[in-house]
Design an enzyme around this catalytic site. Sequence first.
Site, PDB file in Angstrom:
ATOM      1  N   PRO A 115      13.080 -18.615 -73.358  1.00 47.15           N
ATOM      2  CG  PRO A 115      11.737 -20.425 -72.753  1.00 47.15           C
ATOM      3  CD  PRO A 115      11.816 -19.270 -73.713  1.00 47.15           C
ATOM      4  CB  CYS A 116      18.388 -18.352 -71.487  1.00 44.70           C
ATOM      5  SG  CYS A 116      18.494 -18.951 -69.764  1.00 44.70           S
ATOM      6  CD  GLN A 117      15.945 -23.208 -69.909  1.00 44.98           C
ATOM      7  OE1 GLN A 117      15.573 -22.463 -70.812  1.00 44.98           O
ATOM      8  NE2 GLN A 117      15.252 -23.359 -68.792  1.00 44.98           N
ATOM      9  CE1 TYR A 119      19.051 -19.501 -79.232  1.00 40.80           C
ATOM     10  CE2 TYR A 119      17.873 -18.129 -77.661  1.00 40.80           C
ATOM     11  CZ  TYR A 119      17.946 -18.731 -78.895  1.00 40.80           C
ATOM     12  OH  TYR A 119      16.933 -18.570 -79.795  1.00 40.80           O
ATOM     13  CB  SER A 120      22.713 -21.332 -71.188  1.00 37.29           C
ATOM     14  OG  SER A 120      22.389 -22.689 -71.018  1.00 37.29           O
TER      15      SER A 120
END
Length: 417
Positions: A115-117, A119-120
């Site tokens: 899940p990218c949250q 790193y975003s």
Amino acid sequence: MNFIDLFAGAGGLSEGFIRAGFNPVAHVEMDTAACYTLRTRAAYHYLKTEGKEDIYFAYLQKQLTRAELYSHIPGHILSGVINLPIGKEFNPRIHKEIRQQPGGQKIDLIIGGPPCQAYSLVGRARSVDGMKNDPRNFLFVEYANFLEEYTPKYFVFENVMGLHSANGGKYLEKMRQLFKKKGYEIKLHNLEANNFDVLQHRRRVVIIGWREDLKPDLPDLEAVRSTGEYKVKDIFTDLPKINAGEGIDRYSRYHSKPSKYLKVASIRNGVDILTQHITRPHTEQDKKIYKIAVSKWNKEGERLNYNDLPDNLKTHKNRNSFIDRFKVVAEDLNFSHTVVAHIAKDGHYYIHPDIDQNRSLSVREAARLQSFPDDFYFEGVKEGMNRTAAFKQIGNAVPPLMAEKIAKTIKAFYKRF
């Protein structure tokens, strides 16, 4: 060419690799709705291979229940979708289930992206501590543990561009060191989805890793360029016109023949069945704003600034940030802005360009911007249309068209070893 897909979501990345000829052994995903989507797609691929696609099409036309569809599918194919969170608690069970699958003893490739949250840039901006204490920061460690467990020849790790700057770049450096420790070299690619003929601006980091005993001469994926031949309007031309809150969940006919793009991108593949062309309802106030936004783009080629709205239409107190919170998916451009999971909450950032329809995008239109084929059905936990679950899965997905072209690159080098 067996692969497993970690943090699989709805299976956009997997779809591309299947098209390129790779064999999915297992998908691991914690979201239950996405797992139903993965099972339904696995059912499609099995039935297509067996020449029994009519069974799947009957499901799309609501002539079969989901349980009846699954009854035609061998158990190991459905059990290959593992609905568990990746981590120390469940990994032994996940490994056991993978090993029990046909091909589970020999994994050639691992794909996926945590899940990218964490790193975003947006996720960090909204977090009190900049996501520093978010446990998702370290899911790459779990990914590396799967590399150690299965020793595949290659892996493909996908994530957001913010990975470069997260924690000052320290996470990315830790990844590099950890993958090296597990016996893998890596190459980073900063890719634009529109360069792979996806009609969407979507920047992503794709890490291709290979076992250190291999010496592949990988091509420069960043050099790939689109022909620029197609425009966003190409995804809309054949769809029935609907207004806010309208549409058909499981079956309706197309309005006209497919555009060239829809055929080239394999979005329309000769099957005259349209599903999930359904949109959310909107308030009268939102519809007034939508008309202003579309009119401004059509007449002036400019985006709507929230502060320029009449005072009676302004309800948000924040007037300094997100001033482009109402945005038209402009049909005259070569690609749209990025489709993200926030589309599940509201459609203000994805306004349909037809002022007469006056609505946000339907589920099917959003899926098309992500290059999903029309025969791809997005499930909810309960059978039947779940618009929110579908939008969330679409927004989080890797575009299958982009994934397919990456997969073909991997395949070309895989054959040498």
